[in-house]
Scaffold this active site. Structure first.
Site, PDB file in Angstrom:
ATOM      1  N   ARG A 158       0.852  -1.199   0.000  1.00 61.92           N
ATOM      2  CA  ARG A 158       0.000   0.000   0.000  1.00 61.92           C
ATOM      3  C   ARG A 158       0.882   1.241   0.000  1.00 61.92           C
ATOM      4  NH1 ARG A 158      -4.883  -1.823   4.212  1.00 61.92           N
ATOM      5  NH2 ARG A 158      -5.331  -3.784   3.112  1.00 61.92           N
ATOM      6  N   ARG A 166       1.664   1.240  10.204  1.00 62.62           N
ATOM      7  CA  ARG A 166       1.233   1.722   8.886  1.00 62.62           C
ATOM      8  C   ARG A 166       2.447   1.687   7.962  1.00 62.62           C
ATOM      9  NH1 ARG A 166      -3.254   4.937   7.696  1.00 62.62           N
ATOM     10  NH2 ARG A 166      -3.463   5.475   9.909  1.00 62.62           N
ATOM     11  N   GLU A 207      -7.300  -0.497  14.893  1.00 63.35           N
ATOM     12  CA  GLU A 207      -7.827  -1.569  14.046  1.00 63.35           C
ATOM     13  C   GLU A 207      -6.814  -2.698  13.860  1.00 63.35           C
ATOM     14  OE1 GLU A 207      -8.732  -2.447   9.381  1.00 63.35           O
ATOM     15  OE2 GLU A 207      -8.880  -0.359  10.044  1.00 63.35           O
ATOM     16  N   SER A 221     -10.833  -6.356   9.973  1.00 62.28           N
ATOM     17  CA  SER A 221     -12.090  -5.802   9.469  1.00 62.28           C
ATOM     18  C   SER A 221     -12.740  -6.850   8.581  1.00 62.28           C
ATOM     19  CB  SER A 221     -11.854  -4.507   8.686  1.00 62.28           C
ATOM     20  OG  SER A 221     -11.143  -4.770   7.495  1.00 62.28           O
ATOM     21  N   ARG A 246       0.954  -5.504  11.898  1.00 53.27           N
ATOM     22  CA  ARG A 246       0.171  -4.752  12.886  1.00 53.27           C
ATOM     23  C   ARG A 246      -0.153  -5.617  14.099  1.00 53.27           C
ATOM     24  NH1 ARG A 246      -4.286  -0.158  11.982  1.00 53.27           N
ATOM     25  NH2 ARG A 246      -2.663   0.489  10.540  1.00 53.27           N
TER      26      ARG A 246
END
Length: 419
Positions: free
Chosen positions: A257, A272, A344, A347, A384
């Site tokens: 990403r 991140r 988070e 999800s 993460r």
């Protein structure tokens, strides 16, 4: 893509969905206009083809005195048909472009608003009390598990090395996640991290999320940000046996990403980053079973977090924070003592038939072939999750508690101690 029948029957429903997303309602009117134009173009082309066939039959039956006139009429109709078919092709392309601009219709009950307007559904576990918490970067360095300095030296900002017990933690998490997924009936998959443009577009990642995607221009390939993309494309242009549904896959892949627009956010550590590995659940189900499957995916995510002995909360994500493909999304956010907040970790999204319509994935129903529903859920975003484990399970003496479920893959260790 949304179902055009829904648009025609209840355009206000689609407009209302755009409003709660905080998105442009004008795309709905543009799609209605494109749909009308396409249907008119098809009707005109069909009428001209019928007239052309009738003219051809007339030529065959005509006498010599009429033949020249009828032949001229047939040639003129052939030119009109050719032009009408070109208009129809243009109308088809315009309709597809207009459809691609409209996100999925949100479910009833999704909270309106943006990123901060989520609704907390449940809080699970006891938040650990840490007197002077250190963040995962400091802990990871002390354990000689994470090396962000050399990651930046080799690859740039937001890259890292997992070394020693850090690498072992990744493998332990992957094994634990795949074991749970297989026990729940998911087929383990090692998925490609490079996909064709049509696959990336079909899953909805070339719209609002295009800035996040890495593209290899010389090869016309994209690096995936989640194995959801490859798993969605796995059955593209197929008709699935209804008796085989649900089809459930647990995909492992590297994910990439660009983190465009995140300047200054989470610049330290591995929360991140531009590259990470992930285990992703993906389901193909009949459209009428999608909501129940969504709850099952959430339950499996919660089971994994419970296994890691984490305190977390479950939130119903607001409409303005949904991706274009999702009709509803639930996040599980775990507690980070060093930040004093929930972040988070997983999800799960119900994409209804939105992706399947783009990718032409269908099943045979009572009324003929119909699109399936697709759903996805993160079981473990490795980097993460490692950050959370170090932060959440840190001990006053500098060690890190190892949840019992991970110990078999870490040589039975109950704690990780600084090197």
């Amino acid at each position: 893509m949304i179902d055009l029948r829904v648009l025609r029957d209840d355009p206000d429903l689609v407009r209302a969905s755009q409003r709660v997303r905080g998105a442009d309602e004008g795309v709905v009117d543009a799609l209605l206009a494109a749909d009308d134009a396409r249907r008119a173009a098809v009707a005109r082309a069909d009428a001209l083809r019928a007239e052309q066939k009738a003219a051809s039959r007339s030529v065959a039956k005509a006498g010599a005195d009429e033949r020249a006139h009828l032949l001229a009429r047939a040639r003129d109709l052939a030119a009109q048909v050719k032009a009408a078919e070109a208009d129809q092709a243009a109308a088809d392309a315009a309709l597809r472009a207009a459809q691609l601009a409209v996100p999925n219709v949100v479910e009833d009950g999704v909270p309106p608003g943006g990123e901060d307007d989520f609704v907390t559904l449940e809080t699970v576990g006891i938040v650990p009390e840490v007197a002077e918490p250190r963040d995962h970067t400091e802990i990871g360095a002390a354990l000689r598990a994470i090396d962000t300095e050399r990651g930046a030296k080799v690859s740039g900002a937001r890259f890292y090395f997992l070394i020693g017990v850090g690498a072992q933690l990744e493998l332990a998490l992957v094994n634990l996640a795949m074991e749970q997924a297989a026990a729940a009936g998911f087929v383990p998959v090692i998925a490609p991290a490079l996909v064709k443009p049509e696959t990336m577009e079909g899953t909805g990642f070339l719209g609002a999320h295009a800035a996040e995607v890495y593209k290899l221009a010389d090869d016309e390939l994209y690096l995936v940000g989640t194995s959801e993309v490859a798993l969605a494309g796995y059955h593209a242009n197929e008709i699935l046996d209804r008796d085989s549904l649900p089809l459930r896959y647990a995909g492992f892949s590297s994910c990439f990403r660009r983190e465009a627009g995140s300047y200054g956010k989470d610049t330290k550590g591995i929360i991140r980053v531009h590259w990470f590995d992930k285990v992703e659940m993906f389901s193909y189900v009949p459209a009428e079973d999608a909501r129940e499957e969504h709850q099952r995916l959430l339950a499996w995510e919660r089971q994994f977090l419970d296994t890691l002995e984490l305190a977390y909360r479950v939130i119903d994500v607001a409409a303005g924070d949904l991706g274009s493909s999702a009709a509803r999304k639930y996040d599980c956010e775990a507690w980070f003592p060093s930040q004093g907040t929930y972040r988070e970790l997983t999800s799960t999204s119900n994409c209804t038939t939105f992706q399947a319509r783009r990718l032409n994935i269908r099943t045979r129903g009572a009324a003929g072939n119909e699109p399936v529903a697709t759903l996805n859920g993160t079981l473990c975003a490795i980097a993460r999750t490692i950050a959370c484990l170090l932060d959440h399970h840190q001990q006053p003496d500098g060690s890190v508690y190892v949840p019992a479920a991970l110990r078999p893959w870490l040589g039975g260790r109950e704690v990780l101690t600084p090197a």
